[in-house]
Design a protein around this motif. Structure first.
Motif, PDB file in Angstrom:
ATOM      1  N   TRP A 362       0.845  -1.185   0.000  1.00  0.00           N
ATOM      2  CA  TRP A 362       0.000   0.000   0.000  1.00  0.00           C
ATOM      3  C   TRP A 362       0.890   1.248   0.000  1.00  0.00           C
ATOM      4  O   TRP A 362       1.483   1.638   0.988  1.00  0.00           O
ATOM      5  N   VAL A 363       1.024   1.829  -1.194  1.00  0.00           N
ATOM      6  CA  VAL A 363       2.004   2.887  -1.406  1.00  0.00           C
ATOM      7  C   VAL A 363       1.372   4.078  -2.119  1.00  0.00           C
ATOM      8  O   VAL A 363       0.274   3.997  -2.670  1.00  0.00           O
ATOM      9  N   GLN A 364       2.068   5.176  -2.104  1.00  0.00           N
ATOM     10  CA  GLN A 364       1.674   6.361  -2.852  1.00  0.00           C
ATOM     11  C   GLN A 364       2.876   6.858  -3.656  1.00  0.00           C
ATOM     12  O   GLN A 364       4.015   6.774  -3.199  1.00  0.00           O
ATOM     13  N   LYS A 371      12.133  10.813 -11.825  1.00  0.00           N
ATOM     14  CA  LYS A 371      11.769   9.461 -11.430  1.00  0.00           C
ATOM     15  C   LYS A 371      10.553   9.475 -10.513  1.00  0.00           C
ATOM     16  O   LYS A 371      10.282  10.451  -9.810  1.00  0.00           O
ATOM     17  N   THR A 372       9.804   8.358 -10.518  1.00  0.00           N
ATOM     18  CA  THR A 372       8.680   8.166  -9.604  1.00  0.00           C
ATOM     19  C   THR A 372       9.050   7.069  -8.624  1.00  0.00           C
ATOM     20  O   THR A 372       9.411   5.963  -9.024  1.00  0.00           O
ATOM     21  N   ILE A 373       9.009   7.399  -7.344  1.00  0.00           N
ATOM     22  CA  ILE A 373       9.248   6.380  -6.324  1.00  0.00           C
ATOM     23  C   ILE A 373       7.956   6.158  -5.558  1.00  0.00           C
ATOM     24  O   ILE A 373       7.036   6.987  -5.595  1.00  0.00           O
ATOM     25  N   ASN A 688      -0.217   4.345 -12.473  1.00  0.00           N
ATOM     26  CA  ASN A 688       0.347   3.603 -11.337  1.00  0.00           C
ATOM     27  C   ASN A 688       0.053   2.108 -11.421  1.00  0.00           C
ATOM     28  O   ASN A 688       0.309   1.385 -10.463  1.00  0.00           O
ATOM     29  N   TYR A 689      -0.571   1.648 -12.527  1.00  0.00           N
ATOM     30  CA  TYR A 689      -0.863   0.222 -12.737  1.00  0.00           C
ATOM     31  C   TYR A 689      -1.839  -0.320 -11.690  1.00  0.00           C
ATOM     32  O   TYR A 689      -1.792  -1.486 -11.307  1.00  0.00           O
ATOM     33  N   SER A 690      -2.756   0.558 -11.237  1.00  0.00           N
ATOM     34  CA  SER A 690      -3.736   0.147 -10.226  1.00  0.00           C
ATOM     35  C   SER A 690      -4.823  -0.735 -10.811  1.00  0.00           C
ATOM     36  O   SER A 690      -5.446  -1.507 -10.080  1.00  0.00           O
TER      37      SER A 690
END
Length: 789
Positions: A362-364, A371-373, A688-690
């Motif tokens: 469970w991330v944001q 870059k996206t972390i 985000n590939y949700s």
């Protein structure tokens, strides 16, 4: 020694006769008083109509289109049957144990009554002295319940006297039943109504529950066990009290020997056999298509309410009226869907666990330079916990004492949880964990929703609403709505073609397109959609290539011409019901929440010559006697032309047939295009590939599915794992492979799409028809406005 004088002897005899006659007269008057509720003292009796049509709660049964039992709706799990469907072993055991003189008495058996009374007075065991109630009396008690409040008069509330009056009513009803029904009918009334424990009523359900058999297949020892349970289903529950139940079974076998239903040799053989159960309790959590049955139940209840309002004399009830409900589900296709979906979800879950090994999923997202972390969302589990029924119950108990609430939420308890490989056929295991730990466990699981539909008549053929209904009852086909991503793009292409901005021959350049603040309701800053790889090829692409490769910039250019509002109108006409479609440019990337149910319904219009047919789940409903109460028919409407629908199929075939198409593995890996088969397809992946989607169309079958976490914060971090073509498409491919291999499903055989009569498209000297791939014209305009007009 007493010496009676002749005159005195005659006086005694006269007095005995007088008292006997008075007693008989008093008994007759008492029975009449009870029968007719004299002075309203004794309470009413069931009406003649009730006696002629005795009611018992009967489960409503749900059937597939190919006449397989799908499940039941019930408060008491009971399915009546005829005596021809019952093993003689059952009737023999029942007569020997409960009423050996059943065929000789007329409802009341004075001999058995006297034997029972003498047995009580001499403290003999009931199994040897026998019971005083005949089978007919017990049937009357089961059917009419003379002790219920509305049949109890003032005298019925007097201790002991109330019991005598209730028994008298049972005797009267037993005699009336014997007059109205044959012995066989009375016996089946008993066998169809009696309880066998575990919410199991009637011999058919008992045979299925305890032995996974039909009642006609019960052997001697199985029949003896079930009949033995009738004395006290709780006390003689074979799952809890094996030794006690075996002893009781052997008592029944002894009675069968006593009344010559068994020889002595047979008795000793059966007596020494162990209990062999094959226990499988039926409930809403078990059986095929559990999610479908849960969803369609609400539709049936609405229909029943309407039926009862339109028919004042009707008193239908889903759980007690014994309705027969015939659905559009095909048992073979449902089985294949469940197998394919579960095989895919096992694979995806294994990859997901490995992907997030040592971390919580469970991330944001957070931008760091280019870059996206992904950082763990703080307080996520606690926020989810506050939405659970467990937290709300503790809130009622402890009020504002948060410390006490969280202490209990962290207290480990025994529970069962879903797993992909449980013992036997059970997808669950026993464990000990706290409420918060169980939330953490389930939030690591991916879920899914799958639906398959025949576009010709709207029949829903398969429905998988999730990975396990018992542990996760939320339906991901109709109840859930998620962003469809690129699977929404066909509606944009359709609108652009139908509005005349492009044709199937048009080319569009893959280049940036910017929406300024306020343009087409863009309420934010200037926005330039990017492709999934973040790059622009600046190539001139045909619409088929662009849709097949899911190029975002082309969708952006098309919606800039059509406007989002027009796309929404077309989507609604096609069958999308959602009101959450954003009237702004982001719609070109599928940002409005929709359901799998809506998407499959809307895509069916492409495969059905532009005719939208609303999904059908019910074919007909009959009463328990087979009388048809309702026939359901398709609801169809022509929403686009047949030519336009075929053009859209041609464009969507690009995902399978064009180089770099997002679904070309259907052709190369799964070999589903062999034999001239044509497949139109669309993959979908959200930011985000949700959410991972796949929509697949063949000539007579349209299916779609979604895969993702129950919360959008739970997802893969890379497009290699998180895209629709990887997460969702394999389930569709495996499903179709199974269907194509089934020789009984020839109506869904591989074949090309059927083109409308005289269909062809002139692309400047080059043509598109059902047998020729599109060949672009030699001269390609360079100016975007010229292309799009």
């Amino acid at each position: 020694m007493i010496d009676f004088a002749p005159g005195k002897f005659r006086t005694i005899i006269k007095n005995l006769w007088r008292f006997s006659l008075l007693g008989i007269l008093a008994l007759v008057l008492y029975v009449l008083a009870v029968s007719y509720n004299f002075l309203w003292l004794f309470g009413g009796m069931p009406s003649l109509k009730a006696l002629e049509n005795p009611k018992s709660e009967e489960a409503s049964e749900v059937y597939t289109a190919d006449n397989q039992l799908l499940g039941k709706y019930y408060s008491e799990n009971r399915t009546p049957i005829e005596i021809s469907q019952v093993s003689p072993n059952v009737t023999s055991a029942l007569l020997a144990t409960e009423d050996a003189r059943f065929v000789k008495h007329a409802g009341i058996d004075p001999r058995s009554l006297f034997r029972a009374v003498s047995g009580m007075l001499t403290f003999r065991d009931a199994s040897s002295s026998g019971g005083g109630s005949t089978l007919t009396q017990q049937t009357a008690k089961n059917l009419f319940d003379t002790r219920r409040e509305e049949l109890r008069g003032p005298l019925g509330n007097v201790p002991l006297l109330g019991l005598v009056i209730a028994k008298t009513k049972e005797w009267i009803l037993a005699v009336r039943l014997e007059r109205n029904y044959t012995k066989q009918e009375v016996m089946m009334m008993y066998l169809n109504t009696v309880s066998f424990g575990n919410n199991t009523y009637g011999i058919k359900t008992a045979a299925k529950t305890y032995f996974s058999k039909e009642p006609w297949a019960l052997n001697v020892e199985e029949a003896a066990l079930l009949v033995g349970m009738l004395k006290n289903p709780t006390l003689y529950n074979p799952r809890l009290y094996e030794d006690r139940t075996r002893d009781r079974r052997n008592v029944v076998l002894s009675q069968m020997k006593k009344y010559k239903f068994l020889t002595a040799e047979q008795f000793y053989t059966y007596k020494n056999k162990p209990l062999k159960l094959d226990f499988s309790i039926e409930n809403q959590n078990t059986g095929m298509a559990a999610y479908f049955r849960s969803v369609v139940k609400e539709d049936i209840k609405r229909w029943i309410k309407q039926y009862n309002e339109e028919n004042p004399d009707a008193d239908l009830d889903l759980y007690t009226s014994g309705l027969k409900i015939y659905t559009t589900i095909d048992s073979r296709m449902q089985t294949y869907a469940e197998e394919a979906v579960m095989a895919n979800m096992r694979d995806q879950q294994t990859k997901f666990y490995e992907h997030w090994r040592g971390r919580n999923p469970w991330v944001q997202p957070k931008k760091v330079g280019k870059k996206t972390i992904y950082e763990e969302s703080p307080g996520f589990i606690q926020r989810v916990a506050r939405r659970t029924s467990r937290y709300k119950q503790l809130k009622i108990t402890h009020g504002d004492d948060e410390k006490a609430i969280w202490a209990e939420m962290n207290t480990p308890v025994k529970m069962k949880v879903f797993v992909y490989s449980g013992r036997g056929n059970r997808n669950e295991k026993d464990t000990t964990m706290s409420s918060l730990d169980s939330i953490r466990y389930y939030k690591r699981l991916l879920n899914t929703g799958f639906m398959s539909m025949d576009p010709r008549n709207g029949y829903v053929k398969a429905w998988v609403g999730g990975i396990n209904f018992k542990h996760m009852k939320f339906d991901h086909v109709r109840q859930s709505r998620r962003q469809p991503g690129s699977t929404f793009k066909p509606f944009i292409y359709l609108t652009a073609m139908d509005q005349g901005f492009v044709t199937p021959c048009s080319h569009v350049t893959d280049q940036p397109t910017t929406f300024l603040h306020g343009e087409d309701n863009n309420g934010g800053p200037a926005w330039t959609p990017k492709n999934s790889n973040g790059k622009y090829s600046y190539q001139s692409l045909s619409l088929r290539e662009a849709l097949g490769r899911s190029i975002n910039t082309v969708s952006a250019q098309l919606i800039k011409k059509t406007r989002a509002a027009e796309v929404i109108k077309y989507a609604h006409e096609m069958g999308i019901q959602s009101k959450d479609l954003p009237e702004n440019p982001t719609l070109c990337l599928g940002t409005g929440d929709v359901s799998v149910y809506e998407m499959v319904s809307a895509y069916c219009a492409f495969a059905n010559g532009g005719m939208r047919v609303r999904p059908m789940m019910l074919i007909r409903i009959t009463d328990k006697n087979g009388q048809v109460l309702k026939e359901f028919s398709p609801d169809a409407k022509q929403v686009i032309s047949a030519n336009r629908a075929y053009e859209m199929l041609h464009l969507m075939r690009g995902a399978v047939e064009e180089p770099n198409g997002t679904a070309q593995r259907l052709r190369t890996q799964y070999k589903l295009s062999e034999g001239g088969n044509e497949i139109a397809a669309k993959t979908g992946t959200t930011s985000n590939y949700s959410d991972a989607w796949f929509m697949g169309l063949t000539q007579h079958l349209v299916s779609g599915l979604w895969v993702g976490g129950d919360d959008r914060a739970i997802h893969f971090r890379t497009i290699e794992l998180g895209q629709g073509g990887r997460m969702a498409m394999p389930a569709w491919a495996m499903y179709m492979q199974k269907i194509y291999k089934d020789p009984s499903l020839t109506q869904y055989r591989p074949e090309p799409f059927r083109k409308p009569n005289n269909f062809q498209i002139d692309c400047g000297g080059y043509y598109i028809d059902s047998s020729q791939r599109y060949i672009p014209p030699k001269v390609v305009p360079e100016d975007e406005d010229e292309i799009l007009q």
